[in-house]
Design a protein around this motif. Sequence first.
Motif, PDB file in Angstrom:
ATOM      1  N   LYS A 162       1.062  -1.224  -0.153  1.00 26.71           N
ATOM      2  CA  LYS A 162       0.022   0.433  -0.248  1.00 26.71           C
ATOM      3  C   LYS A 162       0.746   0.981   0.028  1.00 26.71           C
ATOM      4  O   LYS A 162       0.211   1.986   0.294  1.00 26.71           O
ATOM      5  CB  LYS A 162      -0.992   0.349   1.427  1.00 26.71           C
ATOM      6  CG  LYS A 162      -2.207  -1.020   1.074  1.00 26.71           C
ATOM      7  CD  LYS A 162      -1.996  -1.149   2.387  1.00 26.71           C
ATOM      8  CE  LYS A 162      -3.909  -2.505   2.577  1.00 26.71           C
ATOM      9  NZ  LYS A 162      -4.504  -2.352   4.228  1.00 26.71           N
ATOM     10  N   ILE A 163       1.998   1.098  -0.060  1.00 26.57           N
ATOM     11  CA  ILE A 163       2.699   2.136   0.321  1.00 26.57           C
ATOM     12  C   ILE A 163       2.926   2.973  -0.863  1.00 26.57           C
ATOM     13  O   ILE A 163       2.769   4.349  -0.586  1.00 26.57           O
ATOM     14  CB  ILE A 163       4.187   2.117   0.830  1.00 26.57           C
ATOM     15  CG1 ILE A 163       4.267   1.626   2.334  1.00 26.57           C
ATOM     16  CG2 ILE A 163       6.075   2.906   1.087  1.00 26.57           C
ATOM     17  CD1 ILE A 163       5.633   0.849   2.910  1.00 26.57           C
ATOM     18  N   PRO A 164       2.826   2.166  -1.731  1.00 28.03           N
ATOM     19  CA  PRO A 164       3.421   3.258  -3.520  1.00 28.03           C
ATOM     20  C   PRO A 164       1.992   4.343  -3.292  1.00 28.03           C
ATOM     21  O   PRO A 164       1.866   5.513  -4.130  1.00 28.03           O
ATOM     22  CB  PRO A 164       3.190   2.684  -4.181  1.00 28.03           C
ATOM     23  CG  PRO A 164       4.425   1.433  -3.913  1.00 28.03           C
ATOM     24  CD  PRO A 164       3.702   1.293  -2.064  1.00 28.03           C
ATOM     25  N   ALA A 165       1.504   3.637  -3.358  1.00 30.06           N
ATOM     26  CA  ALA A 165      -0.420   4.416  -3.654  1.00 30.06           C
ATOM     27  C   ALA A 165      -0.502   5.342  -2.945  1.00 30.06           C
ATOM     28  O   ALA A 165      -0.786   6.252  -2.681  1.00 30.06           O
ATOM     29  CB  ALA A 165      -1.368   3.330  -3.523  1.00 30.06           C
ATOM     30  N   ALA A 166      -0.415   4.753  -1.291  1.00 31.46           N
ATOM     31  CA  ALA A 166      -0.292   5.996   0.093  1.00 31.46           C
ATOM     32  C   ALA A 166       0.761   7.160  -0.504  1.00 31.46           C
ATOM     33  O   ALA A 166       0.072   7.902  -0.491  1.00 31.46           O
ATOM     34  CB  ALA A 166      -0.006   5.817   1.120  1.00 31.46           C
ATOM     35  N   TRP A 167       1.833   7.202  -0.756  1.00 38.83           N
ATOM     36  CA  TRP A 167       2.576   7.914  -1.123  1.00 38.83           C
ATOM     37  C   TRP A 167       2.607   9.034  -2.028  1.00 38.83           C
ATOM     38  O   TRP A 167       2.928  10.183  -2.007  1.00 38.83           O
ATOM     39  CB  TRP A 167       4.753   7.289  -1.453  1.00 38.83           C
ATOM     40  CG  TRP A 167       5.024   8.429  -1.396  1.00 38.83           C
ATOM     41  CD1 TRP A 167       5.482   8.821  -2.534  1.00 38.83           C
ATOM     42  CD2 TRP A 167       5.904   9.359  -0.384  1.00 38.83           C
ATOM     43  NE1 TRP A 167       6.402  10.093  -2.699  1.00 38.83           N
ATOM     44  CE2 TRP A 167       6.979  10.270  -1.319  1.00 38.83           C
ATOM     45  CE3 TRP A 167       5.761   8.651   1.136  1.00 38.83           C
ATOM     46  CZ2 TRP A 167       7.848  11.224  -0.157  1.00 38.83           C
ATOM     47  CZ3 TRP A 167       7.246   9.677   1.720  1.00 38.83           C
ATOM     48  CH2 TRP A 167       7.976  10.765   0.631  1.00 38.83           C
ATOM     49  N   ALA A 168       2.184   8.198  -3.623  1.00 36.68           N
ATOM     50  CA  ALA A 168       1.296   9.538  -4.496  1.00 36.68           C
ATOM     51  C   ALA A 168       0.208   9.565  -4.034  1.00 36.68           C
ATOM     52  O   ALA A 168       0.219  11.291  -3.986  1.00 36.68           O
ATOM     53  CB  ALA A 168       0.645   8.313  -5.358  1.00 36.68           C
ATOM     54  N   ALA A 169      -0.876   9.305  -3.387  1.00 37.89           N
ATOM     55  CA  ALA A 169      -2.014  10.287  -2.757  1.00 37.89           C
ATOM     56  C   ALA A 169      -2.012  11.409  -1.450  1.00 37.89           C
ATOM     57  O   ALA A 169      -2.417  12.687  -1.777  1.00 37.89           O
ATOM     58  CB  ALA A 169      -2.966   9.509  -1.370  1.00 37.89           C
ATOM     59  N   ALA A 170      -0.175  10.796  -0.509  1.00 39.11           N
ATOM     60  CA  ALA A 170      -0.508  12.067   0.315  1.00 39.11           C
ATOM     61  C   ALA A 170       1.180  13.676  -0.649  1.00 39.11           C
ATOM     62  O   ALA A 170       0.424  14.867  -0.652  1.00 39.11           O
ATOM     63  CB  ALA A 170       0.926  11.826   0.904  1.00 39.11           C
ATOM     64  N   THR A 171       1.408  13.117  -2.142  1.00 37.76           N
ATOM     65  CA  THR A 171       1.782  14.006  -2.243  1.00 37.76           C
ATOM     66  C   THR A 171       1.476  15.098  -3.514  1.00 37.76           C
ATOM     67  O   THR A 171       1.939  15.538  -4.068  1.00 37.76           O
ATOM     68  CB  THR A 171       3.080  13.142  -3.408  1.00 37.76           C
ATOM     69  OG1 THR A 171       2.814  12.365  -3.810  1.00 37.76           O
ATOM     70  CG2 THR A 171       5.047  12.948  -2.324  1.00 37.76           C
ATOM     71  N   ALA A 172       0.435  14.118  -3.703  1.00 38.68           N
ATOM     72  CA  ALA A 172      -0.929  15.115  -4.841  1.00 38.68           C
ATOM     73  C   ALA A 172      -1.853  15.640  -4.186  1.00 38.68           C
ATOM     74  O   ALA A 172      -1.960  16.241  -4.572  1.00 38.68           O
ATOM     75  CB  ALA A 172      -1.660  13.931  -5.180  1.00 38.68           C
ATOM     76  N   ALA A 173      -1.873  16.033  -2.920  1.00 37.23           N
ATOM     77  CA  ALA A 173      -2.508  17.070  -1.492  1.00 37.23           C
ATOM     78  C   ALA A 173      -2.339  18.426  -1.775  1.00 37.23           C
ATOM     79  O   ALA A 173      -0.711  18.581  -2.487  1.00 37.23           O
ATOM     80  CB  ALA A 173      -2.415  16.022  -0.207  1.00 37.23           C
ATOM     81  N   LYS A 174      -3.049  19.828  -1.729  1.00 37.29           N
ATOM     82  CA  LYS A 174      -2.204  20.850  -2.200  1.00 37.29           C
ATOM     83  C   LYS A 174      -1.452  21.148  -1.172  1.00 37.29           C
ATOM     84  O   LYS A 174      -1.304  21.196   0.209  1.00 37.29           O
ATOM     85  CB  LYS A 174      -3.585  21.636  -2.113  1.00 37.29           C
ATOM     86  CG  LYS A 174      -3.362  22.891  -2.235  1.00 37.29           C
ATOM     87  CD  LYS A 174      -4.633  23.995  -3.089  1.00 37.29           C
ATOM     88  CE  LYS A 174      -4.292  25.128  -2.480  1.00 37.29           C
ATOM     89  NZ  LYS A 174      -5.509  26.170  -2.742  1.00 37.29           N
ATOM     90  N   GLY A 175      -0.580  21.405  -1.472  1.00 40.14           N
ATOM     91  CA  GLY A 175       0.360  21.839  -0.469  1.00 40.14           C
ATOM     92  C   GLY A 175       1.047  21.302  -0.513  1.00 40.14           C
ATOM     93  O   GLY A 175       2.817  21.406   0.377  1.00 40.14           O
ATOM     94  N   MET A 176       1.583  19.871  -0.775  1.00 40.15           N
ATOM     95  CA  MET A 176       2.853  19.033  -0.289  1.00 40.15           C
ATOM     96  C   MET A 176       3.136  18.384  -1.140  1.00 40.15           C
ATOM     97  O   MET A 176       2.930  18.499  -2.940  1.00 40.15           O
ATOM     98  CB  MET A 176       1.600  17.598   0.150  1.00 40.15           C
ATOM     99  CG  MET A 176       2.488  16.715   0.799  1.00 40.15           C
ATOM    100  SD  MET A 176       3.017  17.056   2.392  1.00 40.15           S
ATOM    101  CE  MET A 176       2.534  18.004   3.442  1.00 40.15           C
ATOM    102  N   THR A 177       4.511  18.294  -1.243  1.00 34.44           N
ATOM    103  CA  THR A 177       6.031  18.133  -1.855  1.00 34.44           C
ATOM    104  C   THR A 177       6.540  16.383  -1.367  1.00 34.44           C
ATOM    105  O   THR A 177       6.414  15.979  -0.156  1.00 34.44           O
ATOM    106  CB  THR A 177       6.620  18.754  -2.446  1.00 34.44           C
ATOM    107  OG1 THR A 177       7.872  18.732  -1.143  1.00 34.44           O
ATOM    108  CG2 THR A 177       5.742  19.842  -3.314  1.00 34.44           C
ATOM    109  N   ALA A 178       6.745  16.229  -1.650  1.00 31.14           N
ATOM    110  CA  ALA A 178       8.249  14.492  -1.649  1.00 31.14           C
ATOM    111  C   ALA A 178       9.142  15.287  -0.594  1.00 31.14           C
ATOM    112  O   ALA A 178       9.140  14.981   0.513  1.00 31.14           O
ATOM    113  CB  ALA A 178       8.556  13.703  -2.652  1.00 31.14           C
TER     114      ALA A 178
END
Length: 262
Positions: A162-178
Amino acid sequence: VWLIPQWLAGIRPKPSPSKGNLAALQKVSVLHGLGHLVTVMSMGLGAVSFVHVVKAAEPVFAAILSAIFAGTVMAAPVYVSLLPVCAGVAIASAGELSFTWGCFSAAMMSNLLFASRAVFSKMAMTGDDQGENMDAANTFAVVTMLATVVCVPIALILEGPKIPAAWAAATAAKGMTAKKLSTTLFLSGLYLYTYNEFAFKVLGLVSPVAQAVGNTVKRVVILVATSIAFATPMTPIGITGSAIAMAGVLVYSLVQQAYAKK
């Protein structure tokens, strides 16, 4: 990342637990790792405020387990003085109360595991043959490393895919970067480790019950701090509960000291 460079540079003395102490800390590490696991589970299964209500009972668990495993029995008034602390935190946390059996069960298991960790850690830190440089900070360091060995394989098995999908969803949030997410996660882990290290240092100085009382009142401090930081006004019930909890800590301290002298 945090400890090994300090040991190699001589900033901290390198721990060398005895065989017996290492065996004891292995048990503590399992309690430590599973305790964090069920705590996170409880917050995912219900309201965070309800988790804090249930975890307000941690001093009671610590008192019972200290009597069973460490043979530490306090005077009856000392046990009674724990009730205002637990009640105050429960009242202060109850503003958004929502009950689910899954959340309740996980939070109660968290109480049992963390209270057990405190009792057995205290027993390990006061044992005769601890090894070399096994102060409270290094004891927690060893416990954390052993718990990592236990938890990482479980986490990878249960959450790895689940980590790749969760990471992608988190970094896609407004104002968030890797980079921002990585920094936030690193700082969160550092702050959590530092908090727990200080908790172990406190445990080295006081009883598991006293440490549990401090840990419980911490929840009120969090409520007040978040109210200030996010400009969220506290409700009358929150203020009342906070006042009861703080007064309860004073009562517990005075009663415990009074009976400690007898």
